[in-house]
Write an enzyme that holds these catalytic residues in place. Sequence first.
Site, mmCIF file in Angstrom:
data_model
loop_
_atom_site.group_PDB
_atom_site.id
_atom_site.type_symbol
_atom_site.label_atom_id
_atom_site.label_comp_id
_atom_site.label_asym_id
_atom_site.label_seq_id
_atom_site.Cartn_x
_atom_site.Cartn_y
_atom_site.Cartn_z
ATOM 1 C CE LYS A 163 -3.560 2.444 2.579
ATOM 2 N NZ LYS A 163 -4.573 2.378 3.633
ATOM 3 N NE ARG A 193 -5.794 9.656 3.408
ATOM 4 C CZ ARG A 193 -4.514 9.906 3.159
ATOM 5 N NH1 ARG A 193 -4.081 11.157 3.143
ATOM 6 N NH2 ARG A 193 -3.675 8.919 2.931
ATOM 7 C CE LYS A 222 -6.125 1.860 -0.419
ATOM 8 N NZ LYS A 222 -6.467 1.975 0.962
ATOM 9 C CB SER A 242 -11.518 7.335 -3.286
ATOM 10 O OG SER A 242 -10.278 7.757 -2.740
#
Length: 335
Positions: free
Chosen positions: A202, A212, A256, A282
């Site tokens: 990540k 967030r 990710k 996102s």
Amino acid sequence: MRPTQAPFPSTRLRRMRASAALRDLAQENRLGVQDLIWPIFIRDGDNSEDPVTSMPGVSRMTIDRAVRAAERAANLGIPALCLFPYTDAALKTPECAEAWNPDNLSNRAIRAIKAAVPEIAVMTDVALDPYNSNGHDGLVRDGVILNDETVAALVRMALAQAEAGADILGPSDMMDGRIGAMRAALESAGFQNTTILSYAAKYASAFYGPFRDAVGASGALKGDKKTYQMNPGNSNEALRLIERDLREGADMVMVKPGMPYLDICRRVKDSFGVPTYAYQVSGEYAMIRGAANNGWINGEAVMMESLLCFKRAGCDGILTYFAPEAATLLGGKPL
Ligand code: PBG
């Protein structure tokens, strides 16, 4: 290995692209509904949803709505949901005790979904950021993100999620040693079949911005996550992290973000051959959706192409906010 081929014109590579039927026969990688994991945002309340501004088309759902989303996912053939709680600011503390409250929002949602739609796999997020008043994934003392103390907290959190019925635990915190600690605790508590999908590679990425906002962590976060998440310039380090997490007992691993890191997906799959997932995060969703909403790209086509490319890069599946839309378009027939 490169196939032997005759020189032009005996070989004309366009021959196999001349019709949809031939292209179908020659297609090397496919995208199907079984490849999709749908991340959803949960909030408190009854029968309502509120939109996430930076992720058009995505909303935070109350638990009853999340149960309906799970029913929809199951009807579409999506195998798993991943839950992210939007936690009330009043419940966020530096100790993050809400993270292992058996009745926190996330654990209540797991129970409700598993009771109503037992066949769908429920994945969780194991990290302290939704419960931390300073927005970090770990406990903070004097500005330092503590490793071992955080691991102990994450183990409590993971056990509470397993107890609530989670099928897949998703440690996204990037502390060292957390997979081994969680696996040992799960074994001794009788959760032999709870799986761990480690967010092993990540990266410290600006692509997480809209997420967030969605979980209400943007305002809280002080500083950045670079002392625990990976440097985007690194590739060999990803393999070390993946190998370490597999040795500690991870069942599946994740890369990710997704699209800017397809080279990492390919290296991981080639090196280890284990169940490998990518998270189309996102910011990736927001870029595609935002451009599509402005009429600058064909949103459906770009969405499907982006998801298929994860399969080509070696992924077994993709966490994507597009899951229900992509599944609807697939309509049971793989792309
Ligand atoms: C935090 C977590 C993040 C995401 C999943 N879990 C954000 C972060 O690390 O700051 C990002 C997902 C997304 O951007 O879609 N534990």
